[in-house]
Design a protein around this motif. Structure first.
Motif, PDB file in Angstrom:
ATOM      1  N   THR A   1       0.836  -1.197   0.000  1.00  0.00           N
ATOM      2  CA  THR A   1       0.000   0.000   0.000  1.00  0.00           C
ATOM      3  C   THR A   1       0.870   1.246   0.000  1.00  0.00           C
ATOM      4  OG1 THR A   1      -1.658  -1.182   1.297  1.00  0.00           O
ATOM      5  CG2 THR A   1      -1.836   1.209   1.224  1.00  0.00           C
ATOM      6  N   PHE A   2       0.571   2.146  -0.917  1.00  0.00           N
ATOM      7  CA  PHE A   2       1.265   3.430  -0.976  1.00  0.00           C
ATOM      8  C   PHE A   2       0.383   4.438  -0.244  1.00  0.00           C
ATOM      9  CE2 PHE A   2       2.203   7.496  -3.071  1.00  0.00           C
ATOM     10  CZ  PHE A   2       3.561   7.555  -2.828  1.00  0.00           C
ATOM     11  N   ASP A   3       0.778   4.808   0.961  1.00  0.00           N
ATOM     12  CA  ASP A   3      -0.100   5.618   1.818  1.00  0.00           C
ATOM     13  C   ASP A   3       0.617   6.760   2.528  1.00  0.00           C
ATOM     14  OD1 ASP A   3       1.441   4.139   3.556  1.00  0.00           O
ATOM     15  OD2 ASP A   3      -0.228   3.444   4.773  1.00  0.00           O
ATOM     16  N   VAL A   4       1.550   7.411   1.877  1.00  0.00           N
ATOM     17  CA  VAL A   4       2.358   8.427   2.562  1.00  0.00           C
ATOM     18  C   VAL A   4       1.522   9.579   3.115  1.00  0.00           C
ATOM     19  CG1 VAL A   4       4.528   7.905   1.400  1.00  0.00           C
ATOM     20  CG2 VAL A   4       2.968   9.558   0.384  1.00  0.00           C
ATOM     21  N   GLU A   5       0.503  10.009   2.391  1.00  0.00           N
ATOM     22  CA  GLU A   5      -0.335  11.105   2.901  1.00  0.00           C
ATOM     23  C   GLU A   5      -1.143  10.680   4.119  1.00  0.00           C
ATOM     24  OE1 GLU A   5      -1.944  14.323   0.066  1.00  0.00           O
ATOM     25  OE2 GLU A   5      -2.024  12.431  -1.058  1.00  0.00           O
ATOM     26  N   THR A   6      -1.547   9.442   4.160  1.00  0.00           N
ATOM     27  CA  THR A   6      -2.293   8.926   5.308  1.00  0.00           C
ATOM     28  C   THR A   6      -1.374   8.741   6.503  1.00  0.00           C
ATOM     29  OG1 THR A   6      -3.800   7.781   3.811  1.00  0.00           O
ATOM     30  CG2 THR A   6      -3.772   7.037   6.103  1.00  0.00           C
TER      31      THR A   6
END
Length: 81
Positions: A4-9
């Motif tokens: 999962t690419f979730d850097v903003e989260t």
């Protein structure tokens, strides 16, 4: 590789104050690296955001990135021993 690419989260505070264009630049850069197998780490994202925002220049970004990588290598070396 993380699935999962979730850097903003994960780190929404890092994206506060960025324009839509700056946010897109940061996300696109990180996503490209992620697709190549690089897992984003908070400090590296902080450096990219600071550079994109104009808080630091390319030379300072390179210096901070080199320092970050050296600390990571040193930590990996300690754990491998």
């Amino acid at each position: 590789m993380d699935t999962t690419f979730d850097v903003e989260t994960r780190w929404p505070d890092l994206f506060d104050g960025l324009t839509a264009e700056q946010r897109s630049t940061v996300i696109d850069t990180l996503a490209s690296a992620w697709h190549e197998g690089h897992v984003p780490e908070r400090e590296r994202v902080e450096i990219l955001v600071a550079f994109t925002r104009g808080d630091i220049d390319a030379a300072e970004s390179a210096r901070r990135t080199a320092s970050f990588r050296a600390r990571r290598r040193a930590g990996a070396d300690r754990h491998a021993s």
